[in-house]
Design a protein around this motif. Sequence first.
Motif: not given
Length: 147
Positions: A21-40, A71-79
């Motif tokens: 599955g995509a998104g494990h530590a060290g893996d690159d994520m495409r925009i769809g997976e990153f958006a899903r994991r980041g909740g945006v 993902l952490e940067s995205l979470a901080r942006i969302r705050v």
Amino acid sequence: MAMTLGVDVSVKVKHNRPSCGAGHAGDDMRIGEFARRGGVSPRALRHYEQSGLLVARRTSSGYRDYDEDQLESLARIRVILDAGLGTAAARSYLDCVELRGGATRVHMCPQLLERVRALEQRIADNRARVQQQREAVTRFVAAADRD
């Protein structure tokens, strides 16, 4: 006359490992997976990139690639955005937001505090306008003919 050319080479190595599955530590994520994991939405990510809040690496095909750390940067942006402060404030004060163990800590500098107080005042003004409009609607309905 001899010229020296400085070359910066970046190499990306793909590991041959079973697909877990995509998104494990060290893996690159495409925009769809990153958006899903980041909740945006992917659209939101494009907006954040255009606003200078996130920087995505690009593949040779032009696809956006994100890594786990973003993902952490995205979470901080969302705050900041969820508080209603907007992308300009997120750009200016992103380093003031810290996430640790599920808890959020905001380092409130005087400029950020001033922005938060201005936002609180706008919210109070909006509440007052809504209350006035409710009262006007109540008067309007009370004045209606009842045939």
